[in-house]
Design an enzyme around this catalytic site. Structure first.
Site: not given
Ligand code: NAD
Length: 399
Positions: A96
């Site tokens: 990571k």
């Molecule tokens: P992103 O930034 O597109 O979306 C995250 C969303 O969560 C945003 O709408 C943000 O406003 C919201 N958010 C942040 N803090 C918050 C809170 N305290 N309460 C409510 N909403 C909140 O990110 P993403 O790519 O969708 O990733 C989201 C999660 O999934 C992360 O933890 C990431 O590590 C995990 N993840 C993502 C992927 C991927 O392919 N993008 C893969 C595996 C895991």
């Protein structure tokens, strides 16, 4: 967060009877790259890449741009990646990366300079057979395309297999943008089917309607139009509508940089109220530690899906598991992204471009198989789902 991950690992290593040396080895990263990135205008940022385990293949894992990034967080996420790739049976390891930066405070030029300098600091340690980074929170295909370009200029590698999550014209895979959300839905539906509850119409709420959360909802709309999305949130607030939201409309609103606090077609609620909603499924797609000791008793949803990494703390897991809630664990629920990243890497290496259908079919195969393994282990051994996920991964990594 690191402590919580280690507590799950201790449970799993204990269950398998692995000795103390293995317990220590499991927690230790193979390498930690820590450096500073100085922009020409004098701004300076901490940057990290942690390479946890490469026993099954090259290190694999995203790069996060966030003001709260720390070495501990990157270590935890790298550890989770090793277990995730193993749990779903990919020939990859875990790593990571992250930069401690709020990208919204940078101009486009500063963001590109930061990104290219990150690759300059790391290029000797990454590459198609060594470590293949991808996007994570606040990073996207534009940023990854800059990284690929910088890596090519530094090393002469033209395979484009050095990073995944690229734009489609630059060697990205169809289906990658939706893969994490889609994978979560596939896993949940498979679990419900195995339980004999596959046909029931359900209500659900999405905490964190970003990339992952919105594609989760879009996939539900495609595969289970009988389910109702009653609430969605971003970091500022949430909206609720008992009659249900159209996932596409909400996604368009978010794509146009809207905030739910300004969304008029629903009732305004807080994130804490969303977590306490009386829904069938609570989808946790924001950040880590969303459900903890502080709010676990308020949770009413029977099913929780860990789409973010570690959104439910160890204590909350224990509590909710005891109360009969079903928690689909992150290392399987959100593995869709790394699965299609792997498929992108395979396509790049073979110089092929697959159709979205072919990608989705392969993704479904991995997700169903991992969920079936999880279901079998949980029902045969009467253990929590997260512990079971770690046990299954550990078996593949260390036995
Ligand atoms: P992103 O930034 O597109 O979306 C995250 C969303 O969560 C945003 O709408 C943000 O406003 C919201 N958010 C942040 N803090 C918050 C809170 N305290 N309460 C409510 N909403 C909140 O990110 P993403 O790519 O969708 O990733 C989201 C999660 O999934 C992360 O933890 C990431 O590590 C995990 N993840 C993502 C992927 C991927 O392919 N993008 C893969 C595996 C895991």
């Amino acid at each position: 967060m690191l402590d919580d991950t280690h507590r799950f690992l201790d449970l799993a290593t204990g269950r398998l009877g692995l000795d103390e040396n293995v317990q220590k080895q499991v927690k230790k990263a193979n390498a930690e790259h820590i450096f500073k990135i100085d922009l020409d205008n004098g701004k300076s940022f901490n940057a990290y890449r942690v390479q946890h385990n490469n026993q099954r293949g090259p290190y694999k894992g995203g790069i996060r741009y966030h003001q709260n990034v720390t070495l501990d967080e990157v270590k935890t996420l790298a550890t989770l990646m090793s277990f995730k790739t193993a749990a779903v049976g990919l020939p990859l390891g875990g790593g990571k990366g992250g930069i401690e930066v709020n990208p919204r405070e940078l101009s486009a030029e500063e963001l590109e300079e930061l990104t290219r300098k990150y690759v300059r600091g790391l290029h000797q340690h990454i590459g198609p057979d060594q470590d293949v980074p991808a996007p994570d929170v606040n990073t996207n295909s534009t940023i990854i395309d800059w990284m690929v370009d910088e890596y090519e200029q530094l090393t002469g590698d033209t395979s484009r297999a050095s990073f995944t999550g690229k734009s489609i014209p630059n060697g990205g895979s169809l289906g990658r943008d939706a893969a994490t959300g889609r994978g979560g839905v596939l896993s949940l539906i498979e679990w419900l089917t195995l339980e004999g509850n596959g046909e029931k119409p359900l209500t659900y709420a999405v905490q964190g309607f970003g990339n992952v959360g919105s594609f989760f909802a879009a996939t539900v709309a495609e595969m289970r139009p009988d389910w109702t999305l009653v609430a969605a949130s971003d970091s500022q607030g949430a909206v609720y509508n008992a009659d249900g939201f159209d996932a596409d409309v909400l996604q368009q609103f978010k794509d146009s940089k809207g905030r739910f606090t300004d969304y008029k077609q629903g009732k305004q609620i807080t994130n804490e109220e969303l977590i306490a909603l009386d829904v069938d499924v609570l989808v946790l797609a924001g950040l880590e530690d969303a459900v903890s000791k502080e709010n676990m008793k308020a949770v009413k949803a029977k099913y929780l899906v860990e789409m973010a990494n570690s959104p439910v703390t160890f204590d909350a897991h224990e509590y909710l598991g005891d109360k009969g809630h079903v928690l689909v664990p992150d290392i399987i629920a959100n593995a869709g992204g790394v699965i299609v990243s792997y498929l992108e890497w395979v396509q790049n290496r073979a110089d092929e471009k697959w159709s979205k259908d072919k990608v989705n079919q392969r993704l479904a195969k991995y997700m169903k198989s991992a969920t079936n393994d999880l279901y079998d282990y949980v029902t045969e051994n009467h253990v929590g789902m997260k512990e079971a996920g770690f046990v299954l991964a550990l078996k593949k990594l260390y036995e």
